[in-house]
Design a protein around this motif. Sequence first.
Motif, PDB file in Angstrom:
ATOM      1  N   TYR A 199     -48.330  17.058 -31.763  1.00 52.70           N
ATOM      2  CA  TYR A 199     -47.414  16.675 -32.834  1.00 52.70           C
ATOM      3  C   TYR A 199     -47.955  17.097 -34.194  1.00 52.70           C
ATOM      4  O   TYR A 199     -47.602  16.536 -35.218  1.00 52.70           O
ATOM      5  N   SER A 200     -48.858  18.074 -34.228  1.00 52.74           N
ATOM      6  CA  SER A 200     -49.466  18.424 -35.506  1.00 52.74           C
ATOM      7  C   SER A 200     -48.731  19.563 -36.169  1.00 52.74           C
ATOM      8  O   SER A 200     -47.813  20.163 -35.617  1.00 52.74           O
ATOM      9  N   LEU A 201     -49.174  19.864 -37.375  1.00 51.52           N
ATOM     10  CA  LEU A 201     -48.385  20.680 -38.295  1.00 51.52           C
ATOM     11  C   LEU A 201     -48.303  22.141 -37.889  1.00 51.52           C
ATOM     12  O   LEU A 201     -47.224  22.737 -37.903  1.00 51.52           O
ATOM     13  N   ARG A 202     -49.436  22.759 -37.538  1.00 53.39           N
ATOM     14  CA  ARG A 202     -49.415  24.219 -37.322  1.00 53.39           C
ATOM     15  C   ARG A 202     -48.429  24.644 -36.219  1.00 53.39           C
ATOM     16  O   ARG A 202     -47.580  25.502 -36.465  1.00 53.39           O
ATOM     17  N   PRO A 203     -48.509  24.083 -35.023  1.00 57.84           N
ATOM     18  CA  PRO A 203     -47.530  24.519 -34.014  1.00 57.84           C
ATOM     19  C   PRO A 203     -46.092  24.244 -34.428  1.00 57.84           C
ATOM     20  O   PRO A 203     -45.192  25.012 -34.109  1.00 57.84           O
ATOM     21  N   CYS A 204     -45.888  23.142 -35.154  1.00 60.20           N
ATOM     22  CA  CYS A 204     -44.538  22.804 -35.593  1.00 60.20           C
ATOM     23  C   CYS A 204     -43.999  23.852 -36.575  1.00 60.20           C
ATOM     24  O   CYS A 204     -42.844  24.285 -36.477  1.00 60.20           O
ATOM     25  N   THR A 205     -44.840  24.276 -37.525  1.00 61.25           N
ATOM     26  CA  THR A 205     -44.406  25.290 -38.498  1.00 61.25           C
ATOM     27  C   THR A 205     -44.120  26.612 -37.793  1.00 61.25           C
ATOM     28  O   THR A 205     -43.169  27.313 -38.147  1.00 61.25           O
TER      29      THR A 205
END
Length: 975
Positions: free
Chosen positions: A403-409
């Motif tokens: 649920y962290s930022l890098r994969p989401c972006t």
Amino acid sequence: MDLNSASTVVLQVLTQATSQDTTVLKPAEEQLKQWETQPGFYSVLLNIFTNHTLDINVRWLAVLYFKNGIDRYWRRVAPHALSEEEKTTLRAGLITNFNEPINQIATQIAVLIAKVARLDCPRQWPELIPTLIESVKVQDDLRQHRALLTFYHVTKTLASKRLAADRKLFYDLASGIYTFACSLWNHHTDTFLQQVSSGNEAAVLSALERTLLSLKVLRKLTVNGFVEPHKNIEVMGFLHGIFERLKQFLECSRNIGTDNMCRDRLEKTIILFTKVLLDFLDQHPFSFTPLIQRSLEFSVSYVFTEIGEGVTFERFIVQCMNLIKMIVKNYAYKPSKNFEDSSPETLEAHKIKMAFFTYPTLTEICRRLVSHYFLLTEEELTMWEEDPEGFTVEETGGDSWKYSLRPCTEVLFIDIFHEYNQTLTPVLLEMMQTLQGPTNVEDMNALLIKDAVYNAVGLAAYELFDSVDFDQWFKNQLLPELQVIHNRYKPLRRRVIWLIGQWISVKFKSDLRPMLYEAICNLLQDQDLVVRIETATTLKLTVDDFEFRTDQFLPYLETMFTLLFQLLQQVTECDTKMHVLHVLSCVIERVNMQIRPYVGCLVQYLPLLWKQSEEHNMLRCAILTTLIHLVQGLGADSKNLYPFLLPVIQLSTDVSQPPHVYLLEDGLELWLVTLENSPCIAPELLRIFQNMSPLLELSSENLRTCFKIINGYIFLSSTEFLQTYAVGLCQSFCELLKEITTEGQVQVLKVVENALKVNPVLGPQMFQPILPCVFRGIIEGERYPVVMSTYLGVMGRVLLQNASFFSSLLNEMAHKFNQEMDQLLGNMIEMWVDRMDNITQPERRKLSALALLSLLPSDNSVIQDKFCGIINISVEGLHDVMTEDPETGTYKDCMLMSHLEEPKVMEDEEPPTEQDKRKKMLALKDPVHTVSLQQFVYEKLKAQQELLGEQGFQSLMETVDTEIVTQLQEFLQGF
């Protein structure tokens, strides 16, 4: 159970059940188990856990036993169900007071009330919801909080029910209490906002806790409580109001410290707001249409402009990006190619999206994603230096990054770029254009920007297919960058080799592969571990690619394999070792036998790694996969691995050993390839078969592999194997046939068929208990064609290759059916002829013809009576196997194999295994492949003619259809 007398006894036993002394604990648990079904027991438990003067541990245990009792005995149809009278008393007692002082116990009580509500509310417990509504209005802080906690758990549980009648009840409940739930939430929210400025942390936390709970209730009512929520003014009013409330709460974060409980609760509440929107969008996409514009404006402004600076936090940004992504990707908002076929709701939502995602907006989102969110952070760079393996695990999707930022972006970038690629492709190409040539190693910011842009080009590879000349870019730009060995350039070396891996299956000329292999060899010797691991990943993608050519790869094989092995030894983390092993496995699989000169070091290392990985079953799975490919590559030479290999198979396939849960599937596959590549049977390999009986009892999804293993033993050493294990195997098969699927029956029978084919003498004896079942299936006309076909294949083998055994079997079955042998034989032939069309395999069709012809010559009246059917099958068989020689015009049997030909192995084909060779040798002894059906028919008819004389034979032939006789004569021309 009398309440007054029992309370003391139950309390005493519960106290003993909290003891750490097992001699006290075990008898207490047994006693409590016996009381579970006693009337009155749960009333006693209720009295105990609501008595706040008692020990907390005892009360906690009482709650747990009560909760478990609801699951087991509350339903009317349950064995030992509670009486309606006791349930009425318990329901009343549960909601008498909401004053539990201990948080953990209060939560458990709320959960168990919700469990009862799931079964009884509203029909048997109509007073529950009104009581909760009244209780959340009281001024007493504790009672109000506990009632609100219970209200949430009850709402959550009722919302989860899925039957239509239950959904209707929840819709009615939601309509009835929604106004109150909204006002309750607004009240607690306003109270919190007022308290924030007071500086009273306790008051702020108390108000925030109530805001959070009331919002949780509203979330369930809003998302699950209405069929058409967009028609409800209050629902849409609440949803539209979320954005203003979110702004207020985000501003509050400026006034609340970063390291206290209030901050944690505040962030949870902010995230809950976004969950309401995300859930509502997921469940009611068209009802969400009026919220699309506002959701996009809010999310984009906080994530991609300075408005969010100082107030946003990572999880909130992730949620906002998820909201944008769900709107962009939502299938309900995508019109059909023919716009007229789309619903008005879809067109309306699409129109709103298109109006929002203008060129300036898309450009700004794309630039901000790349130049801001894609940049490696200080934290990431520090982790790269201090824990390189940990860095690579997280970069490739470790659990902590779910649920962290890098994969989401990155996912958001991919989705937006795919949806609006015509707009965004020029933007990304322009960013690429500005980065031509090498970058100054002293300018870290420039290096990180280039890393981010290259990341975007890799993620968008498929969309950029027609816009980027990747081959030229590789030669002129990327390859030179890989040769910059400065330590500061390592982020770019890693990114470039990753980028090539993304493009390798998209657009990469085969002629350039040797240049890439050269670069990979150099990078596998890079001073930086992260670069080496990333290079190994790209190597795997390269060898996995459809256009991979072994001849191009072989000159680099030794170097790469050696360097990969060194990397495997150097890394220490379980995940990294698994990854490198996987790369090694892929290389071994692709080059197959060519790997033999280079595997010595790996073969010596794997036993040590296996021993070290005793606590890491997933790493052991990776080792098993590597061994599978190693055995396939080594072929017959894999026998040299047996001292290590066979104990590994033994452990992995032993269901009495705990690790089998993880290792069984790969262990069975390794067992199978070991057999397939074994040149001869080894005593240790034969001994492992002791593991098979429990595996067959499991009847799991691995059964098919188990049958393949059994067949492998039969082909490898039928005599030794059958003499050692056939009795037990036959017992297992008889049990399996009682409960197995049709496909499973066929697999069992194929094993028997193979045993008969390989060993016509021993096979029928060893599987004798199964053959009556086969015979019976034929006589009674088995209804499944695939099973009947296999029955006939088995019986064909017995009849053709062991006539004396067939005779004794026929005698045995005649006694069982209480019929004459001749009569039973006639019935069997008749059914065989009738069901011949069930057999689709040419080998089995020829076998049937040979088997029935073997009954000739005969003066037996029954066989002569069935002569017409035997000839019909024979002619059908001739049609199946006879091909016309175009040069001579004569017919020949296409299934005949007169000599052993070594098949030519194409470059991309796997060479034949030892088992393939054994099957080929077996075929050279098999009547199906050594006996000419044409000649066999002729010889049998001639012998029958000699037996009966010309007139008798002619009479027999007159029973055959004239068209069949004509076809037969054509096939027998020249004899």
